[in-house]
Motif scaffolding. Structure first.
Motif, PDB file in Angstrom:
ATOM      1  N   GLY A   1       2.876  17.447 -10.161  1.00 41.77           N
ATOM      2  CA  GLY A   1       3.527  18.770 -10.047  1.00 41.77           C
ATOM      3  C   GLY A   1       4.236  19.152  -9.015  1.00 41.77           C
ATOM      4  N   LEU A   2       5.112  17.973  -8.449  1.00 43.46           N
ATOM      5  CA  LEU A   2       5.959  18.185  -7.445  1.00 43.46           C
ATOM      6  C   LEU A   2       7.305  18.867  -7.498  1.00 43.46           C
ATOM      7  N   VAL A   3       7.671  19.666  -6.362  1.00 40.78           N
ATOM      8  CA  VAL A   3       9.168  20.113  -6.404  1.00 40.78           C
ATOM      9  C   VAL A   3       9.659  19.676  -5.241  1.00 40.78           C
ATOM     10  N   SER A   4      11.117  19.121  -5.607  1.00 43.68           N
ATOM     11  CA  SER A   4      11.875  18.423  -4.617  1.00 43.68           C
ATOM     12  C   SER A   4      12.912  19.033  -4.076  1.00 43.68           C
ATOM     13  N   PHE A   5      13.113  18.694  -2.748  1.00 33.96           N
ATOM     14  CA  PHE A   5      14.054  19.587  -2.038  1.00 33.96           C
ATOM     15  C   PHE A   5      14.934  18.444  -1.238  1.00 33.96           C
ATOM     16  N   PRO A   6      16.143  18.030  -1.739  1.00 32.63           N
ATOM     17  CA  PRO A   6      16.938  17.112  -1.106  1.00 32.63           C
ATOM     18  C   PRO A   6      17.687  17.795  -0.060  1.00 32.63           C
ATOM     19  N   PHE A   7      17.764  17.060   1.280  1.00 30.96           N
ATOM     20  CA  PHE A   7      18.530  17.645   2.446  1.00 30.96           C
ATOM     21  C   PHE A   7      19.502  16.879   3.037  1.00 30.96           C
ATOM     22  N   ALA A   8      19.468  15.665   2.903  1.00 32.31           N
ATOM     23  CA  ALA A   8      20.511  14.822   3.573  1.00 32.31           C
ATOM     24  C   ALA A   8      20.758  13.500   2.990  1.00 32.31           C
TER      25      ALA A   8
ATOM     26  N   GLY B   1       5.396  16.336   1.660  1.00 35.84           N
ATOM     27  CA  GLY B   1       5.652  14.773   1.455  1.00 35.84           C
ATOM     28  C   GLY B   1       6.929  14.415   1.461  1.00 35.84           C
ATOM     29  N   ASN B   2       7.538  13.518   2.222  1.00 33.38           N
ATOM     30  CA  ASN B   2       8.882  12.977   2.456  1.00 33.38           C
ATOM     31  C   ASN B   2       9.120  11.709   1.727  1.00 33.38           C
ATOM     32  N   THR B   3      10.310  11.778   0.892  1.00 37.21           N
ATOM     33  CA  THR B   3      10.450  10.555   0.238  1.00 37.21           C
ATOM     34  C   THR B   3      12.044  10.199   0.352  1.00 37.21           C
ATOM     35  N   GLY B   4      12.104   8.774   0.604  1.00 36.33           N
ATOM     36  CA  GLY B   4      13.709   8.343   0.752  1.00 36.33           C
ATOM     37  C   GLY B   4      14.183   7.874  -0.449  1.00 36.33           C
ATOM     38  N   ARG B   5      13.756   8.648  -1.798  1.00 33.53           N
ATOM     39  CA  ARG B   5      14.037   8.352  -3.177  1.00 33.53           C
ATOM     40  C   ARG B   5      13.512   9.599  -3.793  1.00 33.53           C
ATOM     41  N   ALA B   6      14.101   9.562  -4.989  1.00 38.71           N
ATOM     42  CA  ALA B   6      13.710  10.554  -5.857  1.00 38.71           C
ATOM     43  C   ALA B   6      12.156  10.328  -6.371  1.00 38.71           C
ATOM     44  N   VAL B   7      11.422  11.294  -6.414  1.00 39.35           N
ATOM     45  CA  VAL B   7      10.171  10.788  -7.012  1.00 39.35           C
ATOM     46  C   VAL B   7      10.013  10.585  -8.476  1.00 39.35           C
ATOM     47  N   SER B   8       9.386   9.629  -9.099  1.00 40.14           N
ATOM     48  CA  SER B   8       9.518   9.156 -10.368  1.00 40.14           C
ATOM     49  C   SER B   8       8.869  10.206 -11.313  1.00 40.14           C
TER      50      SER B   8
ATOM     51  N   VAL C   1       0.921  -1.168  -0.028  1.00 40.93           N
ATOM     52  CA  VAL C   1       0.013   0.060  -0.092  1.00 40.93           C
ATOM     53  C   VAL C   1       0.910   1.157  -0.029  1.00 40.93           C
ATOM     54  N   ALA C   2       1.988   1.114   0.285  1.00 39.47           N
ATOM     55  CA  ALA C   2       2.766   2.415   0.696  1.00 39.47           C
ATOM     56  C   ALA C   2       3.777   2.667  -0.586  1.00 39.47           C
ATOM     57  N   THR C   3       3.590   1.642  -1.809  1.00 39.37           N
ATOM     58  CA  THR C   3       4.658   2.249  -2.841  1.00 39.37           C
ATOM     59  C   THR C   3       4.097   3.196  -3.746  1.00 39.37           C
ATOM     60  N   ASP C   4       4.834   3.594  -4.804  1.00 37.28           N
ATOM     61  CA  ASP C   4       4.403   4.392  -5.666  1.00 37.28           C
ATOM     62  C   ASP C   4       2.883   4.250  -6.215  1.00 37.28           C
ATOM     63  N   SER C   5       1.926   5.222  -6.060  1.00 42.27           N
ATOM     64  CA  SER C   5       0.368   4.718  -6.291  1.00 42.27           C
ATOM     65  C   SER C   5       0.332   4.730  -7.665  1.00 42.27           C
ATOM     66  N   GLN C   6       1.334   5.318  -8.706  1.00 44.94           N
ATOM     67  CA  GLN C   6       1.088   5.234 -10.147  1.00 44.94           C
ATOM     68  C   GLN C   6       1.539   3.692 -10.711  1.00 44.94           C
ATOM     69  N   ASP C   7       2.106   3.072 -10.006  1.00 45.22           N
ATOM     70  CA  ASP C   7       2.660   1.831 -10.563  1.00 45.22           C
ATOM     71  C   ASP C   7       1.667   0.591 -10.502  1.00 45.22           C
ATOM     72  N   GLN C   8       1.962  -0.342 -11.295  1.00 43.72           N
ATOM     73  CA  GLN C   8       0.880  -1.378 -11.706  1.00 43.72           C
ATOM     74  C   GLN C   8       0.765  -2.351 -10.430  1.00 43.72           C
ATOM     75  N   ALA C   9       1.875  -2.311  -9.450  1.00 41.92           N
ATOM     76  CA  ALA C   9       2.004  -3.287  -8.556  1.00 41.92           C
ATOM     77  C   ALA C   9       0.769  -2.712  -7.427  1.00 41.92           C
ATOM     78  N   TYR C  10       0.387  -1.423  -7.585  1.00 45.17           N
ATOM     79  CA  TYR C  10      -0.301  -0.874  -6.603  1.00 45.17           C
ATOM     80  C   TYR C  10      -1.946  -1.462  -7.068  1.00 45.17           C
ATOM     81  N   TYR C  11      -2.166  -1.620  -8.243  1.00 47.98           N
ATOM     82  CA  TYR C  11      -3.559  -2.204  -8.488  1.00 47.98           C
ATOM     83  C   TYR C  11      -3.641  -3.709  -8.027  1.00 47.98           C
ATOM     84  N   SER C  12      -2.446  -4.438  -7.809  1.00 45.26           N
ATOM     85  CA  SER C  12      -2.806  -5.598  -7.349  1.00 45.26           C
ATOM     86  C   SER C  12      -3.146  -5.739  -5.978  1.00 45.26           C
ATOM     87  N   ILE C  13      -3.383  -4.597  -5.143  1.00 49.89           N
ATOM     88  CA  ILE C  13      -3.806  -4.634  -3.780  1.00 49.89           C
ATOM     89  C   ILE C  13      -5.035  -4.419  -4.055  1.00 49.89           C
TER      90      ILE C  13
END
Lengths: 291, 277
Positions: B102-109, B87-94, A243-255
Motif C-alpha cells: 500500500g505504498l504512495v509515491s512522490f516523484p521529486f526529481a 523509502g526512496n526508489t530510483g524507479r517507479a515501484v512495481s 539482496v537489494a532487488t525487488d523483494s517480490q521478485d523470483q530473483a530474490y529467492y535465488s539468494i
C-alpha cells in the motif's frame, strides 16, 4: 558449587549457539522452499543461465565461481603458508622469526575492504596490462588477492600445530643429531599433517566465505569461467548484488538458495576437518610413540 | 556620505531579513512539529535527503531525520515493513510492491544516465544502435567505432540498480546485455573502473560525471541536465519518495519541503532536475 554454575553457564551458551545455527538453517530452508519444492524451480536454480529479466535464475555459474576462486586461492596460499611457517618455526633466527610472526598476526587484522581497494588500484591494472585480455577484473586477480587474505589464517593454524609437535619431538630429534633444518623437514613437517589439512580446510572455508574481495575485483559476470582471465561471480557476491532487488521478485529467492548452498558447503567442510583431522590425529600419536 | 552608508546598511539589512523571511516561510511548516523521520533506499537520493534533513533539524531541533542507503529494493522493503518512514526508489515501484504494501509515491526529481568512456578514448560520439551492439557484445573492438585496435571492456551495474534499469529500458530497449560484462555495485565503483581503464565503457548517473570520465554524445545529443529537462536527451528516470499509506503530518511536511523551492535548489546543487510542483 562455583564449578557447577560455570558448567551450567557453558552448557547454556553451547545450547544457545547450537540453536542459533539450527535456526539459521531452518530459516534458509523456509525461505528457499517456494523454489526448492517444485521441480521446475529446482531445475531453474541448478541451471547455468542467470538472466533474471528473462526469467532465468540459474546459480551454477556462481557455484563454479566460488569453487574455482577458493581452490585457486588455496593453491597459491598453500606453499606460501608452509614456507612462512617453516621459516618462523625453525629455519630463521629468533629476531626475524618474531618479526615475520608479528607481521602475520597483523595481517589478520587488516579489513578485507583494504585488500579489495588496493587490489582495484594496483593489481587490476597490472593484470590487465600484462595479459592484455579482459578488463583485469577476473578470477586470477581475485585469487591472488584472496590468497593474501587466507595466508595468515593458515599460518597461525599450522604454526600452533607445529609448535605443539616440536615440543614433543625436539629432544628426540636433537639426540639423533639432526640439524634444525633436518628436524623440520623429516620430523616436524610429516608429524604436522593434521595441522596442514586443518589449515587448508580453514583457508578454503575463509576463501569460500569471503564476500568483499570477490565483489570488488572478480568482475561479477554470471558465467562459468573458462580461463584465469574470465570475470566470475561467487555465491557470496551474488547475494550481495541481488539482496537489494525487488523483494517480490523470483530473483530474490535465488539468494536464499545461494545462502543454503554456502551453509551446506561450510557444514561439509567442517565435517571433513573433523573426520580427517581425527584420523591424522591418531597418526600423530603413533609418531609420538615411535619416538 | 554618512547618510548613504546608513541607507546601504539598512538596505542590506532589509535584504537579509527578506531572504531570511523567505527561507523561514519554507521551513515554517516544521514549526511546532516533533518526532523522527527515518529514510532509507536509493543511493542517488542520499545527498538531497541529507541536505534537507540538515536544514530542517537546524530549524527545529525537536525533529530527528536519519538517512540510510541500501538501494531502491531496500527502500521499498523497509518502508513496506514499517522499518522506516520514507523509502526512496530510483524507479517507479512495481504493481506487486504497491499492492502488497500500500505504498504512495512522490516523484521529486529527474536524473539522467549517461554512457561514459575513459577520457583517453578518442571515441566521443556514438549512436544508440552502436551502444546496443556494444553492450550486447556484437561490437567487441574499439576500432569498429573509430578508436584504437583494442578489445572493449564492458562494465554494467547490478540487478538492483535503478541506474541500470533506466539504461537498459531507455537506451538498450530491454535488449540483450552481454553475460560476460563486468558488474560493479555502485556509481562510485563504476567511475573508478572506467577512469582506470582506457578501453572501458560503462554508464553513470549524470550527477556523478566528472573530469575522470568522458560522457559520450548519443545521436548528436549531449547528455546534460539541460537536455534531460527539455526531453532532448531521453535516457532519464524519476527519483521517488514512498510512504506506506498516506503520509503523517510530519512526513507530509518533509515531502512538501523537498517538492518546494528549497528542495528544488538542493536537487539542482547535486546535479538533478527538480520537478516543480
Amino acid at each position: 558449587m562455583l564449578e557447577k554454575w560455570v558448567e551450567r553457564a557453558l552448557f547454556v551458551s553451547m545450547l544457545f549457539c547450537a540453536l542459533c545455527v539450527t535456526a539459521v538453517f531452518g530459516f534458509l530452508v523456509y525461505f528457499s522452499w517456494p523454489l526448492l519444492s517444485n521441480v521446475r524451480g529446482l531445475a531453474g536454480i541448478f541451471s547455468s543461465v542467470w538472466k533474471p529479466f528473462m526469467g532465468e535464475f540459474g546459480i551454477l555459474p556462481m557455484l563454479a565461481g566460488t569453487f574455482s576462486l577458493a581452490f585457486l586461492a588455496l593453491v597459491l596460499a598453500c606453499p606460501l603458508a608452509i614456507g612462512i611457517t617453516c621459516f618462523i618455526e625453525g629455519l630463521a633466527p629468533a629476531r626475524p622469526a618474531n618479526a615475520v610472526r608479528s607481521l602475520v598476526y597483523f595481517m589478520t587484522s587488516i579489513p578485507t575492504v583494504i585488500y579489495g581497494f588496493v587490489s582495484v588500484f594496483v593489481l587490476v591494472p597490472l593484470i590487465r596490462d600484462t595479459f592484455n585480455q579482459g578488463a583485469g577484473f577476473c578470477l586470477m586477480t581475485s585469487a591472488i588477492t584472496l590468497s593474501l587474505l587466507i595466508v595468515p589464517t593458515m599460518v597461525i593454524s599450522l604454526e600452533t600445530e607445529m609448535r605443539q609437535r616440536a615440543e614433543e619431538v625436539r629432544l628426540g630429534a636433537r639426540s639423533l643429531g639432526l640439524t634444525p633444518a633436518q628436524e623440520l623437514l623429516w620430523v616436524l613437517l610429516p608429524c604436522s599433517g593434521r595441522g596442514l589439512v586443518v589449515a587448508m580446510v580453514l583457508g578454503f572455508g575463509r576463501a569460500v566465505g569471503d564476500t568483499l574481495v570477490a565483489l570488488m575485483v572478480a568482475g561479477n559476470a554470471p558465467v562459468i569461467p573458462h580461463t584465469l582471465l574470465d570475470s566470475i561471480r561467487t555465491l557470496t557476491a551474488h547475494i550481495a548484488l541481488v539482496v537489494a532487488t525487488d523483494s517480490q521478485d523470483q530473483a530474490y529467492y535465488s539468494i536464499f538458495a545461494a545462502g543454503l548452498l554456502l551453509f551446506l558447503i561450510m557444514a561439509l567442510l567442517t565435517l571433513l576437518v573433523r573426520t580427517i583431522g581425527g584420523r591424522f590425529g591418531q597418526g600423530g600419536k603413533r609418531h609420538e610413540r615411535a619416538f | 556620505m554618512k547618510r548613504t552608508t546608513f541607507i546601504a546598511v539598512l538596505a542590506a539589512l532589509c535584504a537579509f531579513l527578506a531572504a531570511g523571511g523567505i527561507q523561514a516561510s519554507e521551513l515554517d511548516r516544521f514549526a511546532g512539529l516533533k518526532g523522527t523521520i527515518d529514510i532509507a533506499g536509493g543511493t542517488a537520493h542520499i545527498p538531497v535527503m541529507n541536505d534537507a534533513g540538515k536544514n530542517i533539524m537546524r530549524f527545529n531541533p525537536d525533529i530527528r531525520i536519519t538517512v540510510a542507503g541500501g538501494g531502491s529494493g531496500v527502500g521499498v522493503q523497509k518502508v513496506g515493513e514499517g522499518l522506516v518512514d520514507i523509502g526512496n526508489t530510483g524507479r517507479a515501484v512495481s504493481e506487486a510492491e504497491k499492492s502488497k504494501y500500500g505504498l504512495v509515491s512522490f516523484p521529486f526529481a529527474i536524473d539522467g544516465v549517461a554512457v561514459v568512456v575513459n577520457p583517453k578514448n578518442p571515441v566521443s560520439e556514438l549512436s544508440a544502435q552502436q551502444i546496443k551492439e556494444i553492450f550486447s557484445g556484437r561490437i567487441a573492438n574499439w576500432k569498429d567505432l573509430g578508436g584504437p585496435d583494442a578489445a572493449i571492456h564492458l562494465f554494467t551495474r547490478d540487478e538492483a540498480s535503478g541506474t541500470r534499469e533506466v539504461f537498459w529500458e531507455k537506451l538498450l530497449n530491454k535488449g540483450d546485455l552481454a553475460q560476460n560484462a563486468n558488474i560493479v555495485a555502485s556509481n562510485g565503483a563504476m567511475k573508478v573502473a572506467v577512469a582506470g581503464d582506457p578501453h572501458a565503457i560503462g554508464y553513470l548517473g549524470i550527477g556523478h560525471i566528472s573530469k575522470d570520465v568522458k560522457a559520450v554524445v548519443i545521436d548528436k545529443v549531449e547528455p546534460s541536465q539541460e537536455n534531460a529537462k527539455s526531453g532532448a536527451y531521453r535516457v532519464t528516470r524519476y527519483l521517488y519518495m514512498n510512504t506506506k499509506g498516506q503520509p503523517t503530518q510530519l512526513q507530509q511536511a518533509f515531502i512538501d519541503y523537498i517538492l518546494g523551492p528549497d528542495g528544488a535548489e538542493i536537487c539542482k546543487k547535486h546535479g538533478y532536475i527538480p520537478i516543480s510542483k
